[in-house]
Scaffold this motif. Structure first.
Motif, mmCIF file in Angstrom:
data_model
loop_
_atom_site.group_PDB
_atom_site.id
_atom_site.type_symbol
_atom_site.label_atom_id
_atom_site.label_comp_id
_atom_site.label_asym_id
_atom_site.label_seq_id
_atom_site.Cartn_x
_atom_site.Cartn_y
_atom_site.Cartn_z
ATOM 1 N N ALA A 1 36.823 13.542 98.012
ATOM 2 C CA ALA A 1 37.786 14.029 99.005
ATOM 3 C C ALA A 1 39.106 14.387 98.333
ATOM 4 C CB ALA A 1 38.034 12.952 100.057
ATOM 5 N N ASN B 1 44.043 16.056 82.677
ATOM 6 C CA ASN B 1 44.603 15.373 83.854
ATOM 7 C C ASN B 1 43.521 14.451 84.403
ATOM 8 O OD1 ASN B 1 46.690 15.268 86.093
ATOM 9 N ND2 ASN B 1 44.857 15.774 87.263
ATOM 10 N N ASN C 1 47.064 18.433 91.726
ATOM 11 C CA ASN C 1 46.842 18.873 90.336
ATOM 12 C C ASN C 1 45.368 19.073 90.036
ATOM 13 O OD1 ASN C 1 49.666 18.757 89.496
ATOM 14 N ND2 ASN C 1 49.419 16.565 89.840
ATOM 15 N N THR C 2 44.556 18.169 90.536
ATOM 16 C CA THR C 2 43.104 18.299 90.338
ATOM 17 C C THR C 2 42.630 19.621 90.939
ATOM 18 O OG1 THR C 2 42.768 15.914 90.341
ATOM 19 C CG2 THR C 2 40.874 17.251 90.961
ATOM 20 N N ILE D 1 42.482 14.409 99.234
ATOM 21 C CA ILE D 1 43.420 13.906 100.252
ATOM 22 C C ILE D 1 44.842 14.113 99.743
ATOM 23 C CG2 ILE D 1 44.197 11.828 101.478
ATOM 24 C CD1 ILE D 1 41.233 10.807 101.119
ATOM 25 N N ALA D 2 45.018 13.843 98.468
ATOM 26 C CA ALA D 2 46.365 13.942 97.863
ATOM 27 C C ALA D 2 46.216 14.257 96.376
ATOM 28 C CB ALA D 2 47.105 12.625 98.060
ATOM 29 N N SER D 3 45.477 15.311 96.061
ATOM 30 C CA SER D 3 45.169 15.616 94.659
ATOM 31 C C SER D 3 45.505 17.063 94.289
ATOM 32 C CB SER D 3 43.684 15.339 94.385
ATOM 33 O OG SER D 3 43.424 13.972 94.542
ATOM 34 N N GLU E 1 39.147 7.239 95.558
ATOM 35 C CA GLU E 1 38.350 6.182 96.185
ATOM 36 C C GLU E 1 37.287 6.778 97.109
ATOM 37 O OE1 GLU E 1 40.975 3.173 97.622
ATOM 38 O OE2 GLU E 1 39.384 2.093 98.637
ATOM 39 N N VAL E 2 37.569 7.961 97.611
ATOM 40 C CA VAL E 2 36.672 8.552 98.604
ATOM 41 C C VAL E 2 35.741 9.541 97.893
ATOM 42 C CG1 VAL E 2 36.541 9.761 100.797
ATOM 43 C CG2 VAL E 2 38.479 8.232 100.325
ATOM 44 N N SER F 1 42.880 11.316 87.485
ATOM 45 C CA SER F 1 43.461 10.538 88.578
ATOM 46 C C SER F 1 42.359 9.827 89.353
ATOM 47 C CB SER F 1 44.302 11.421 89.499
ATOM 48 O OG SER F 1 43.531 12.447 90.046
ATOM 49 N N PRO F 2 42.728 8.699 89.980
ATOM 50 C CA PRO F 2 41.716 7.917 90.690
ATOM 51 C C PRO F 2 41.410 8.482 92.074
ATOM 52 C CG PRO F 2 43.847 6.815 90.832
ATOM 53 C CD PRO F 2 44.060 8.050 89.992
#
Ligand SMILES: Cc1cc2nc3c(=O)[nH]c(=O)nc-3n(C[C@H](O)[C@H](O)[C@H](O)COP(=O)(O)O)c2cc1C
Length: 159
Positions: free
Chosen positions: A46, A28, A52-53, A48-50, A33-34, A30-31
């Motif tokens: 961070a 898996n 699965n990670t 924030i919206a992850s 930014e923070v 995913s990008p």
């Protein structure tokens, strides 16, 4: 030296790409930014919206993250073990601070993901080998053209 220090490359990179493995062994990525490099051995990201990670790391701590300065086309791949640190953890407060500096408090950081860096490998675009004598300004001019930065500027102005 084409690739700069990990700190310089991380600072110049807008995004990192964070890779984990699911309990079934499915990769898996995913990008994010923070993110911030704390020192040569620690990177914080961070959540924030992850979901699965985070879920993957709770089963398997192995992680790999890469980031590049898109204009210079250099960066790093870092690998190691990553821990999900929730707000109730004693370490959360200190680790989240550099991430809040980036978000300015505009996003809710649910967890801090802390990567203990075990290996760091430089990333260099193949063009550095193919055209070793090209100047940095010519490289950046080429990248701006490929990424259509001028078009994006014009489009964002509504032109
Ligand atoms: C430009 C960009 C930056 C992002 N930065 C972050 C981030 O810093 N932290 C985060 O949790 N999600 C970030 N996201 C959102 C996640 O990449 C996205 O929710 C993704 O689906 C999470 O996948 P995962 O659950 O597999 O980790 C970003 C997305 C984009 C497009």
């Amino acid at each position: 030296m084409i690739v700069r220090s990990i700190a310089s490359e991380a600072e110049a990179s807008v995004l990192c790409w964070f890779a984990t493995v699911s309990p079934k062994g499915i990769p898996n990525v995913s990008p994010k930014e923070v993110f911030a490099l704390l020192d040569e051995k620690s990177l914080v990201v961070a959540d924030i919206a992850s979901p699965n990670t985070v879920r993957n790391l709770q089963h398997n701590v192995q992680a790999c993250v890469s980031f590049i300065d898109v204009f210079r086309q250099t960066g790093y791949k870092l690998a190691g073990q990553a821990r999900v640190i929730p707000p109730q953890d004693d370490q959360f407060g200190a680790l989240v601070d550099p991430l809040i500096d980036i978000t300015q408090g505009h996003f809710n950081i649910r967890n801090v993901i802390h990567l203990h860096i075990e290996t760091a490998s430089p990333i260099v675009a193949p063009s550095y080998r193919v055209f070793p004598d090209k100047s940095l300004s010519d490289r950046i001019a080429g990248v701006l053209q490929v990424y259509r930065v001028k078009d994006a500027e014009r489009m964002s102005r509504g032109g």
